[in-house]
Design an enzyme around this catalytic site. Structure first.
Site, short mmCIF file in Angstrom:
data_model
loop_
_atom_site.label_atom_id
_atom_site.label_comp_id
_atom_site.label_asym_id
_atom_site.label_seq_id
_atom_site.Cartn_x
_atom_site.Cartn_y
_atom_site.Cartn_z
N GLU A 204 18.80 5.98 11.22
CA GLU A 204 17.90 6.02 12.37
C GLU A 204 16.79 7.06 12.35
O GLU A 204 16.71 7.94 13.21
CB GLU A 204 18.73 6.20 13.67
CG GLU A 204 19.61 4.99 13.92
CD GLU A 204 20.24 4.96 15.31
OE1 GLU A 204 20.19 5.97 16.04
OE2 GLU A 204 20.79 3.89 15.66
N GLU B 112 24.36 -1.20 12.88
CA GLU B 112 24.85 -0.74 14.19
C GLU B 112 24.46 -1.75 15.26
O GLU B 112 23.29 -2.13 15.37
CB GLU B 112 24.26 0.62 14.59
CG GLU B 112 24.95 1.80 13.96
CD GLU B 112 24.49 3.14 14.56
OE1 GLU B 112 24.12 3.19 15.75
OE2 GLU B 112 24.48 4.12 13.80
#
Ligand SMILES: *[C@@H]1O[C@H](CO)[C@@H](O)[C@H](O)[C@H]1NC(C)=O
Ligand SMILES: *[C@@H]1O[C@H](CO)[C@@H](O)[C@H](O)[C@H]1NC(C)=O
Ligand SMILES: *[C@@H]1O[C@H](CO)[C@@H](O)[C@H](O)[C@H]1NC(C)=O
Length: 376
Positions: A199, A309
């Protein structure tokens, strides 16, 4: 003199048609010899000046099977989104791996704090921590089934202690250092996928970030890695932003192994109102976002992504919407190679997005209704 040069040139043309043998040079600036390798080896670039035929690398063209599973969190606990970390990490319970493979899971993402793996930026791996903790967990996940894959996930948001890689913070060499060390440990195990970075967000220059990704790809291949690599984009690895933000640049990243079949894109997407993965209720099944992603990947060289995710609360809305999403992922194979849901591992059974099984061995309702039916 002209005659001699012509002869030499002719000679090198003939030589270039032969194949280089095991451990022989096969490329580099000014190299005029063979640039293809004998079978059983692959021409592997070490730097601009030197490539060598490395044995074992030319195993049959490999591709990922359909993957589905779960993040087992713990070694990332208390990594802040600015990449700072003062924690100790918590081991995900090893018994979860056989629990989940017994139900059909074959993918485990195992996040870790950069600072736990290399306490000094750019320094050596903490071998004590690696062998007593991280690698023990990875080996438990691999041993849980001969078909299980592990994503080794550097969970640091493109940052070390508040500063962004190659944009004010760590250098590309410091970033590459942890991965070349991991390549030396895991580089020949094709069931280990390298999650280059979790991320990246609020990246001032996405093109510079993509250069950092390319830098790491070159470095791990130089260190002998044949692993599948997960390449992250921007905006928290957003699946939605990918086709317009980082995707158009990331598709140009090259693999010194040749081709792009081992460069897989890493995307995340949650289903709550602000796509943060912090609310128990879901408001979308993301099928529109993933449809756009799939057509982008297909029209840019038939590339692949993993939804590493996603997840929701143990609520009726998420049981329905996450089920739709994961069914779409499953039906989009091979463009979408699979998913890992957030999260089990060291999370307790009250965490808002928990899929950690209860102590009596029963699964969370979200697992049973939305996830398990969409495992490979
Ligand atoms: C870790 O400690 C530093 C220095 O005290 C602080 O700035 C930072 O916010 C802390 N990070 C976390 C994740 O607690
Ligand atoms: C290395 O890991 C061990 C085991 O977790 C830990 O006790 C030690 O403090 C670590 N070393 C550094 C320099 O962080
Ligand atoms: C297992 O534990 C959970 C949580 O306490 C409970 O809801 C469930 O009914 C239990 N299942 C069995 C089979 O005992």
């Amino acid at each position: 003199m002209k005659y001699t040069a012509a002869l030499l040139a002719a000679a090198s043309v003939v030589y270039a048609q032969q194949q280089a043998g095991e451990w022989q040079q096969c490329g580099g600036i000014d190299w005029t010899g063979a640039t293809t390798c004998v079978s059983g080896t692959v021409c592997t670039e070490y730097n601009d000046y030197y490539s060598q035929c490395v044995p074992g690398a030319a195993s049959p063209p490999s591709s990922l099977p359909r993957l589905g599973g779960v993040n087992t969190a713990g070694y990332d606990f208390s990594v802040a989104t600015d990449g700072s970390f003062n924690g100790t990490g918590v081991s995900p319970p090893a018994a979860q791996y056989t629990h989940f493979t017994g139900e059909g899971a074959n993918l485990f993402r195992i996040p870790f704090a950069w600072q736990l793996m290399t306490p000094t930026l750019g320094g050596p791996i903490n071998e004590t921590w690696f062998s007593n903790f991280y690698d023990k967990t990875v080996q438990a996940a691999l041993a849980s089934s001969p078909n299980s894959y592990v994503i080794v996930d550097l969970h640091n948001y493109a940052r070390w202690n508040g500063e962004i890689i190659a944009q004010g913070g760590p250098t590309n060499d410091q970033f590459a250092s942890i991965w070349t060390q991991l390549a030396q440990k895991y580089g020949t195990n094709e069931r280990i996928i390298f999650g280059i970075m979790n991320e990246p967000h609020d990246i001032p220059d996405v093109a510079t970030w993509v250069d950092s990704v390319q830098y790491v790809v070159n470095a791990v291949r130089g260190a002998g890695s044949q692993n599948f690599l997960l390449l992250p984009g921007s905006s928290w690895a957003s699946a939605q932003a990918f086709p317009t933000e980082a995707g158009p640049l990331l598709v140009k990243v090259t693999d010194p192994l040749g081709g792009t079949s081992k460069l897989i894109f890493d995307v995340h997407k949650y289903l709550d109102s602000d796509n943060s993965g912090t609310h128990p209720d879901c408001t979308t099944d993301n099928v529109d976002v993933l449809t756009t992603l799939v057509s982008f990947l297909q029209s840019n060289g038939n590339r692949q992504a993993i939804l590493s995710e996603t997840g929701g609360g143990n609520t009726a809305s998420c049981e329905s919407l996450l089920g739709n999403e994961l069914a779409f992922v499953k039906s989009s194979f091979p463009t979408l190679a699979g998913f890992s849901v957030w999260a089990a591992g060291a999370f307790d059974t009250t965490y808002v997005l928990t899929v950690t099984p209860f102590a009596n061995g029963t699964d969370q309702p979200l697992w049973t209704t939305a996830i398990q039916p969409n495992l490979p």
